[in-house]
Design a protein around this motif. Structure first.
Motif, PDB file in Angstrom:
ATOM      1  N   VAL A  67       0.857  -1.178   0.000  1.00 33.54           N
ATOM      2  CA  VAL A  67       0.000   0.000   0.000  1.00 33.54           C
ATOM      3  C   VAL A  67       0.894   1.229   0.000  1.00 33.54           C
ATOM      4  O   VAL A  67       1.854   1.308   0.782  1.00 33.54           O
ATOM      5  CB  VAL A  67      -0.925   0.030   1.237  1.00 33.54           C
ATOM      6  CG1 VAL A  67      -1.771   1.297   1.248  1.00 33.54           C
ATOM      7  CG2 VAL A  67      -1.809  -1.205   1.273  1.00 33.54           C
ATOM      8  N   THR A  80      -0.467   6.173  -9.825  1.00 35.72           N
ATOM      9  CA  THR A  80      -1.545   5.297 -10.311  1.00 35.72           C
ATOM     10  C   THR A  80      -1.233   4.769 -11.702  1.00 35.72           C
ATOM     11  O   THR A  80      -1.518   3.609 -12.023  1.00 35.72           O
ATOM     12  CB  THR A  80      -2.879   6.054 -10.325  1.00 35.72           C
ATOM     13  OG1 THR A  80      -3.208   6.448  -8.989  1.00 35.72           O
ATOM     14  CG2 THR A  80      -4.001   5.198 -10.881  1.00 35.72           C
ATOM     15  N   THR A  87      -0.863  -3.268  -6.329  1.00 35.66           N
ATOM     16  CA  THR A  87      -0.652  -2.288  -5.264  1.00 35.66           C
ATOM     17  C   THR A  87      -1.921  -1.457  -5.051  1.00 35.66           C
ATOM     18  O   THR A  87      -2.778  -1.363  -5.927  1.00 35.66           O
ATOM     19  CB  THR A  87       0.507  -1.335  -5.602  1.00 35.66           C
ATOM     20  OG1 THR A  87       0.217  -0.658  -6.835  1.00 35.66           O
ATOM     21  CG2 THR A  87       1.816  -2.092  -5.741  1.00 35.66           C
ATOM     22  N   THR A  88      -2.009  -0.856  -3.862  1.00 32.13           N
ATOM     23  CA  THR A  88      -3.135   0.005  -3.505  1.00 32.13           C
ATOM     24  C   THR A  88      -2.594   1.357  -3.077  1.00 32.13           C
ATOM     25  O   THR A  88      -1.557   1.438  -2.407  1.00 32.13           O
ATOM     26  CB  THR A  88      -3.935  -0.606  -2.333  1.00 32.13           C
ATOM     27  OG1 THR A  88      -4.383  -1.911  -2.704  1.00 32.13           O
ATOM     28  CG2 THR A  88      -5.133   0.260  -1.975  1.00 32.13           C
TER      29      THR A  88
END
Length: 267
Positions: A67, A80, A87-88
């Motif tokens: 994360v 992003t 992934t976050t």
């Protein structure tokens, strides 16, 4: 309490940061990645455009969890587009992480910790989200004069574009001290805290083009470009001249020194 970071980018500056800061960050990202193991659950705090988040995802592998958290939406927008789908990302300041307690094996922070307005509060959050025995590792630039590129940049800015610069430039980027980290870590309940160093020699991209591009990718440099755009080429040339003694057959090769800050949550 003031939330967030003293390092903010807007518009396309985050794209420039991602493109032009990587050569300087790469050795320290690699050093920090050594603290991530396969299968680890990892929080990358102040993840920016995701240099360390990507490295952590590679180390943690398919069985891990990564994360990234950052308060700067422009940086997250770039991250992003760059990060693997495993992934976050969450938008959050370091001192108010919207995640549950005891979720992570490792918390890392690559060149962000020195900008936290309240280091003790941020490390208390680190302690909260770490599992018992969990690890914390961060990099933060050592004193500016120990990295000739940073020193040349600072001298050129002061000489060529006098006037106020925002707090994300010198001296905040180089404000971390051993004592500050160790006392904040102790106050946050972390143990086995330590301060080491990572030194690396970096062959810079061709100057003065790189010096100009990198400067405008930083908040204080972007402000100079807005206020006095004609100053940027002069600053870049001054940086180039200041590094003339570091020319080698490979290019301009300069040393950089970063602290490596580590601690652990008690079992």
């Amino acid at each position: 309490m003031e939330h967030g970071l003293r390092f903010q980018l807007t518009g396309d500056a985050a794209e420039r940061y991602d493109a032009h800061s990587h050569p300087l960050m790469a050795p320290f990202v690699a050093a920090l990645a050594d603290h991530v193991g396969e299968g680890d659950s990892v929080l990358d705090l102040a993840c920016g455009t995701g240099y360390m988040t990507r490295a952590a995802a590679m180390r943690a592998g398919e069985s891990g969890r990564v994360v990234g958290a950052d308060v700067n939406q422009a940086m997250l927008d770039v991250a992003t587009r760059r990060l693997p789908p495993t992934t976050t990302l969450v938008r959050a300041p370091a001192d108010a992480i919207p995640l549950g307690g005891a979720e992570f094996d490792v918390v890392v922070c690559q060149q962000g910790i020195q900008f936290f307005p309240d280091l003790r509060a941020a490390l208390m959050e680190v302690a909260r989200v770490l599992r018992p025995g969990g690890r914390f590792a961060a990099t933060a630039w050592a004193a500016r004069e120990r990295s000739p590129y940073h020193e040349a940049q600072g001298q050129a800015v002061r000489a060529t574009a006098p006037g106020p610069n925002d707090e994300s430039g010198p001296p905040a980027a180089f404000a971390m001290t051993r004592e500050h980290f160790l006392s904040a870590a102790e106050a946050a309940g972390l143990v086995d805290s330590g301060v080491g160093e990572v030194a690396a020699e970096v062959v810079l991209p061709p100057l003065p083009g790189f010096a100009a591009a990198h400067l405008t990718a930083l908040p204080f440099g972007a402000e100079i470009a807005r206020r006095a755009p004609d100053a940027i080429p002069a600053i870049a040339q001054a940086i180039t001249d200041g590094l003339s003694g570091y020319r080698t057959s490979e290019g301009v090769k300069v040393p950089f020194v970063s602290y490596l800050l580590t601690a652990r949550k008690p079992v």
